[in-house]
Design an enzyme around this catalytic site. Sequence first.
Site, PDB file in Angstrom:
ATOM      1  N   LYS A  48       0.630   9.501   1.982  1.00 11.38           N
ATOM      2  CA  LYS A  48       0.778   9.759   3.424  1.00 11.38           C
ATOM      3  C   LYS A  48       0.545  11.224   3.763  1.00 11.38           C
ATOM      4  O   LYS A  48       0.081  11.536   4.858  1.00 11.38           O
ATOM      5  CB  LYS A  48       2.141   9.259   3.919  1.00 11.38           C
ATOM      6  CG  LYS A  48       2.201   7.733   3.914  1.00 11.38           C
ATOM      7  CD  LYS A  48       3.176   7.150   4.899  1.00 11.38           C
ATOM      8  CE  LYS A  48       2.942   5.639   4.973  1.00 11.38           C
ATOM      9  NZ  LYS A  48       3.961   4.908   5.703  1.00 11.38           N
ATOM     10  N   LYS A  88      -4.162  -1.158  -0.543  1.00 17.46           N
ATOM     11  CA  LYS A  88      -3.241  -2.188  -0.052  1.00 17.46           C
ATOM     12  C   LYS A  88      -3.394  -2.351   1.464  1.00 17.46           C
ATOM     13  O   LYS A  88      -3.800  -1.423   2.162  1.00 17.46           O
ATOM     14  CB  LYS A  88      -1.796  -1.862  -0.443  1.00 17.46           C
ATOM     15  CG  LYS A  88      -1.072  -0.957   0.494  1.00 17.46           C
ATOM     16  CD  LYS A  88       0.447  -1.099   0.376  1.00 17.46           C
ATOM     17  CE  LYS A  88       1.080  -0.234   1.462  1.00 17.46           C
ATOM     18  NZ  LYS A  88       2.230  -0.741   2.104  1.00 17.46           N
ATOM     19  N   LYS A  90      -0.272  -1.654   7.930  1.00 15.27           N
ATOM     20  CA  LYS A  90      -0.324  -1.797   9.382  1.00 15.27           C
ATOM     21  C   LYS A  90      -0.837  -0.535  10.065  1.00 15.27           C
ATOM     22  O   LYS A  90      -1.303  -0.590  11.190  1.00 15.27           O
ATOM     23  CB  LYS A  90       1.036  -2.235   9.947  1.00 15.27           C
ATOM     24  CG  LYS A  90       2.204  -1.320   9.654  1.00 15.27           C
ATOM     25  CD  LYS A  90       3.445  -1.825  10.366  1.00 15.27           C
ATOM     26  CE  LYS A  90       4.529  -2.283   9.432  1.00 15.27           C
ATOM     27  NZ  LYS A  90       5.080  -1.261   8.521  1.00 15.27           N
TER      28      LYS A  90
HETATM   29  N1  AQP Z   1       0.009  -4.955   1.423  1.00 16.54           N
HETATM   30  C1  AQP Z   1       1.242  -5.379   1.174  1.00 16.54           C
HETATM   31  N2  AQP Z   1       1.466  -6.442   0.343  1.00 16.54           N
HETATM   32  C2  AQP Z   1       2.728  -6.884   0.091  1.00 16.54           C
HETATM   33  N3  AQP Z   1       3.842  -6.330   0.630  1.00 16.54           N
HETATM   34  C3  AQP Z   1       3.669  -5.285   1.458  1.00 16.54           C
HETATM   35  N4  AQP Z   1       4.540  -4.518   2.149  1.00 16.54           N
HETATM   36  C4  AQP Z   1       3.868  -3.565   2.847  1.00 16.54           C
HETATM   37  N5  AQP Z   1       2.549  -3.703   2.629  1.00 16.54           N
HETATM   38  C5  AQP Z   1       2.383  -4.753   1.776  1.00 16.54           C
HETATM   39  C6  AQP Z   1       5.985  -4.729   2.149  1.00 16.54           C
HETATM   40  O1  AQP Z   1       6.374  -4.928   3.501  1.00 16.54           O
HETATM   41  C7  AQP Z   1       7.691  -4.420   3.678  1.00 16.54           C
HETATM   42  C8  AQP Z   1       7.775  -3.596   4.911  1.00 16.54           C
HETATM   43  O2  AQP Z   1       7.018  -2.433   4.742  1.00 16.54           O
HETATM   44  P1  AQP Z   1       7.325  -1.172   5.617  1.00 16.54           P
HETATM   45  O3  AQP Z   1       6.989  -1.444   7.020  1.00 16.54           O
HETATM   46  O4  AQP Z   1       8.715  -0.739   5.404  1.00 16.54           O
HETATM   47  O5  AQP Z   1       6.434  -0.008   5.039  1.00 16.54           O
HETATM   48  P2  AQP Z   1       5.167   0.027   4.160  1.00 16.54           P
HETATM   49  O6  AQP Z   1       5.438  -0.505   2.797  1.00 16.54           O
HETATM   50  O7  AQP Z   1       4.659   1.437   4.224  1.00 16.54           O
HETATM   51  O8  AQP Z   1       4.191  -0.973   4.922  1.00 16.54           O
HETATM   52  P3  AQP Z   1       2.829  -0.671   5.645  1.00 16.54           P
HETATM   53  O9  AQP Z   1       2.359  -1.924   6.293  1.00 16.54           O
HETATM   54  O10 AQP Z   1       1.877  -0.015   4.693  1.00 16.54           O
HETATM   55  O11 AQP Z   1       3.277   0.336   6.783  1.00 16.54           O
HETATM   56  P4  AQP Z   1       2.697   1.741   7.146  1.00 16.54           P
HETATM   57  O12 AQP Z   1       1.218   1.536   7.314  1.00 16.54           O
HETATM   58  O13 AQP Z   1       3.381   2.142   8.408  1.00 16.54           O
HETATM   59  O14 AQP Z   1       3.023   2.641   6.006  1.00 16.54           O
HETATM   60  C9  AQP Z   1       8.053  -3.649   2.416  1.00 16.54           C
HETATM   61  O15 AQP Z   1       8.922  -4.446   1.639  1.00 16.54           O
HETATM   62  C10 AQP Z   1       6.740  -3.474   1.719  1.00 16.54           C
HETATM   63  O16 AQP Z   1       6.884  -3.429   0.316  1.00 16.54           O
END
Ligand code: AQP
Length: 337
Positions: free
Chosen positions: A117, A200, A203
């Site tokens: 990040k 991965k 969002k």
């Molecule tokens: N690609 C993925 N595959 C499986 N699990 C995933 N998680 C996130 N991406 C994947 C799981 O979703 C939960 C919530 O995630 P989060 O919102 O707390 O943060 P994150 O892991 O940083 O998810 P994002 O979508 O990548 O958000 P941004 O883009 O804002 O950083 C967690 O349990 C995560 O493991």
Amino acid sequence: MEESAAKKKLFSAVQPSGSVTIGNYIGAIRNFAKLQDEYECIYAVADLHAITVRQEAAQLRRNTLELMALFIACGINPEKCVLFVQSHVPAHCELTWVLNTIAYPGELSRMTQFKDKSAKHAENVNMGLMDYPVLMASDILLYQAALVPVGADQKQHLELTRDLAIRFNNRYGATFTVPDGYIPKDSGARVMSLADPSKKMSKSDENPNGFVTMSDDKDTVIRKFKRAVTDSDSVIRYAPEEKPGVSNLLTIYHAFTGKSIAEAEKEFEGKGYGDFKLAVGEAVADALAPIQAERAKLLADKAYLNGIMQRGAESAARMARRTLSKVYRKVGFYSGE
Ligand code: AQP
């Protein structure tokens, strides 16, 4: 809500940092409802975490409400679980301060998410971004959670949570439950981007074709799957190293239809990528439709959602206060007693 003495506690949270993707759903949220009978579940909308990356205020508020509605639409029963918004329970920040005093900059700067990040948001490498895992540890440890259902990307943060719990317990005496992760065993633990299967699905990806959100309509879902990056071969076979794009689509198909990967491979034997991608898109859109309808119904009743959040915050604050008081006592804060 009555707290049950017999059931173990479980905590997880999702950031309202954008529209929730099918990756968040497959890796984490779909397991939330499955675990609610066996555990005493506490689920949060992690808005404090979300602001470690710049958010637009009105959008963040909207995402928070939508995520709360999505939790319920995905089968989480607010009568059985504690559902709340992280910023409504100040103990999360209070415990973070204390845990900061036993967390080391070296270990935090080594976290993969911090490095990723920081590179992605080079204009805004802030202390919150680096401290993200300590806040996450506080989220979990406040509730004495034994289990944390998350996707594989959170494994490193969970390990740090365990280290901090053990470090604190060793220094001040038994205080925190040391939690275990509940990470899907299959490839659903890490759903990959449709536009670049080496990354991965996220969002906050700047390329909207990389992810499918839980609120995308059928046409959008199908269009995104049709454009999904695969390979120049034409065999539909699960081989993550060799064929990451196709394997990712098989994983998604498996997650949304319940068919095994072997069954899916058989179903698409001899078929072209075009038919395969269309079938995956249709399966996902069909599975999302009832969730979207339920979510829309819930969003039309803001008072109901506000009530859930308020009750949830009260229950969460009560549990969190118990742990925080214990921590304050152990570290030596004067309470007048
Ligand atoms: N690609 C993925 N595959 C499986 N699990 C995933 N998680 C996130 N991406 C994947 C799981 O979703 C939960 C919530 O995630 P989060 O919102 O707390 O943060 P994150 O892991 O940083 O998810 P994002 O979508 O990548 O958000 P941004 O883009 O804002 O950083 C967690 O349990 C995560 O493991």
